[in-house]
Design a protein around this motif. Structure first.
Motif, short mmCIF file in Angstrom:
data_model
loop_
_atom_site.label_atom_id
_atom_site.label_comp_id
_atom_site.label_asym_id
_atom_site.label_seq_id
_atom_site.Cartn_x
_atom_site.Cartn_y
_atom_site.Cartn_z
N LYS A 43 0.84 -1.20 0.00
CA LYS A 43 0.00 0.00 0.00
C LYS A 43 0.88 1.25 0.00
O LYS A 43 1.87 1.31 0.72
N MET A 69 -10.09 6.59 -0.91
CA MET A 69 -9.61 6.00 0.34
C MET A 69 -8.91 7.04 1.21
O MET A 69 -9.04 7.03 2.44
N GLY A 70 -8.14 7.92 0.59
CA GLY A 70 -7.44 8.95 1.34
C GLY A 70 -6.17 8.47 2.01
O GLY A 70 -5.79 8.93 3.10
N LEU A 71 -5.51 7.52 1.35
CA LEU A 71 -4.21 7.01 1.81
C LEU A 71 -4.21 6.43 3.23
O LEU A 71 -3.31 6.71 4.02
N ASN A 124 4.76 7.00 -6.04
CA ASN A 124 3.41 7.32 -6.51
C ASN A 124 3.27 8.82 -6.73
O ASN A 124 3.26 9.59 -5.76
N ASN A 129 -6.81 11.44 -4.16
CA ASN A 129 -7.85 11.42 -3.13
C ASN A 129 -7.54 12.15 -1.83
O ASN A 129 -8.29 12.03 -0.88
N ASN A 191 -2.64 5.03 -12.72
CA ASN A 191 -3.44 5.11 -11.50
C ASN A 191 -4.91 5.25 -11.93
O ASN A 191 -5.22 5.31 -13.12
C1 DHB Z 1 -5.09 6.39 -2.74
C2 DHB Z 1 -5.58 6.34 -4.03
C3 DHB Z 1 -4.71 6.32 -5.07
O1 DHB Z 1 -5.14 6.27 -6.36
C4 DHB Z 1 -3.35 6.35 -4.83
O2 DHB Z 1 -2.51 6.34 -5.87
C5 DHB Z 1 -2.86 6.39 -3.55
C6 DHB Z 1 -3.74 6.40 -2.50
C7 DHB Z 1 -6.02 6.42 -1.63
O3 DHB Z 1 -7.07 7.07 -1.75
O4 DHB Z 1 -5.71 5.84 -0.58
#
Ligand code: DHB
Length: 308
Positions: A43, A69-71, A124, A129, A191
């Motif tokens: 992740k 998701m917001g990482l 990345n 998000n 992505n």
């Molecule tokens: C999230 C979404 C993505 O597309 C990414 O590259 C990294 C994180 C996320 O929302 O967690």
């Protein structure tokens, strides 16, 4: 025979998860390592642990998925610890890094370099998000500055995860920047298609909570965009290895990514829906398609897309 190599490393097959899917916790990563995937990626991590955005933040749809998701992640130390214990003889492991600032990325990348592991860094540049954090991938000046600093600090070969581009000028500009960095060894396209909006007609509502329902699209919605980006960068970056990502739910989709020039192929939405056993099905379907076409190895057709 699906065996292949990625930056000199042998792999059983070209399949792996897409960063973010089935890879936030050690137990999920263990399941990928146990699966028939050829490789795995962790992740996207930030400097510190994050809860991510409020739920619901992922929704599966008939044609794909939307997420914001917001990482959510355990923080970079957790994934570096995981990478330190991984058995690299079994399969390669990628570490996805998505720091919230250049400084955070440099700190994480320095830690990864100092850990001296055979893990591959996937930087990345394309998380859509996190509110108030524009993607470096859509700001070519910021992207060049990011890469100048990371490429110098990391020194070893690494790769970038790009957002989708939709214009030839952007393919040209992005490729020109990437080609400046010799240790930028691989490019992962794409992505999610950022900031789509899915509406439920019955409830007259959005379907995920964060950002008024706007989120990244995956699945069938994105396959042609993914293939376009894989092939655009395959054509423009002959010295670099391309990893395809986007819209893969069948062996035929894997075949198309490979034909467009991908060396490895990542699976996101479909892995989220089906779980790690999907890698068995995708390999079976790819083998059957190759047999029907008379191909015995991936090298027989990789990058050999025909045009009219
Ligand atoms: C999230 C979404 C993505 O597309 C990414 O590259 C990294 C994180 C996320 O929302 O967690």
């Amino acid at each position: 025979e699906l065996a292949t190599t990625f930056l000199e490393q042998p792999l059983d097959n070209p399949l792996m998860n897409a960063a973010g899917v089935w890879c936030t916790l050690a137990a999920q990563l263990d399941a990928l390592v146990e699966s028939s995937a050829g490789a795995a990626v962790t992740k996207s991590c930030t400097l510190s642990r994050r809860d991510g955005n409020p739920e619901p933040r992922y929704r599966a749809l008939p044609l794909g998925s939307i997420n914001s998701m917001g990482l959510p992640n355990e923080g970079h130390v957790y994934y570096l610890d995981y990478a330190a214990c991984h058995d690299y003889e079994r399969k390669p492991l990628f570490v996805s890094v998505s720091g919230l600032s250049l400084d955070d990325n440099l700190t994480i990348v320095a830690a990864l370099r100092e850990a001296v592991l055979p893990a591959f860094l996937e930087l990345n540049l394309s998380c859509p998000n996190v509110e108030g954090k524009p993607q470096p991938g859509y700001d070519f000046e910021a992207m060049d500055q990011f890469l100048a600093e990371v490429a110098t600090a990391y020194r070893r070969p690494f790769g970038v995860k790009l957002p989708p581009y939709f214009d030839f000028v952007h393919f040209d500009n992005a490729a020109e920047i990437l080609n400046r960095y010799d240790n930028l060894a691989f490019i992962t396209c794409i992505n999610s298609i950022g900031n789509g909006l899915v509406i439920d007609t019955e409830s007259e509502s959005t379907v995920i909570r964060p950002k008024d329902g706007f989120g990244g699209l995956g699945g069938d919605y994105v396959l042609p965009t993914a293939l376009a980006n894989v092939n655009a960068f395959h054509r423009r970056c002959p010295g670099k290895t391309i990893i395809g990502c986007g819209g893969v739910s069948t062996g035929e989709h894997v075949f198309q990514h490979l034909l467009a020039g991908a060396t490895l192929v990542q699976v996101g939405t479909a892995l989220h829906e089906e779980g790690p056993s999907i890698f068995d099905r995708l390999q079976k379907e790819l083998r059957e398609l190759m047999a029907k076409k008379g191909y015995t190895r991936i090298e027989d057709f990789r990058g050999r897309l025909k045009t009219l």
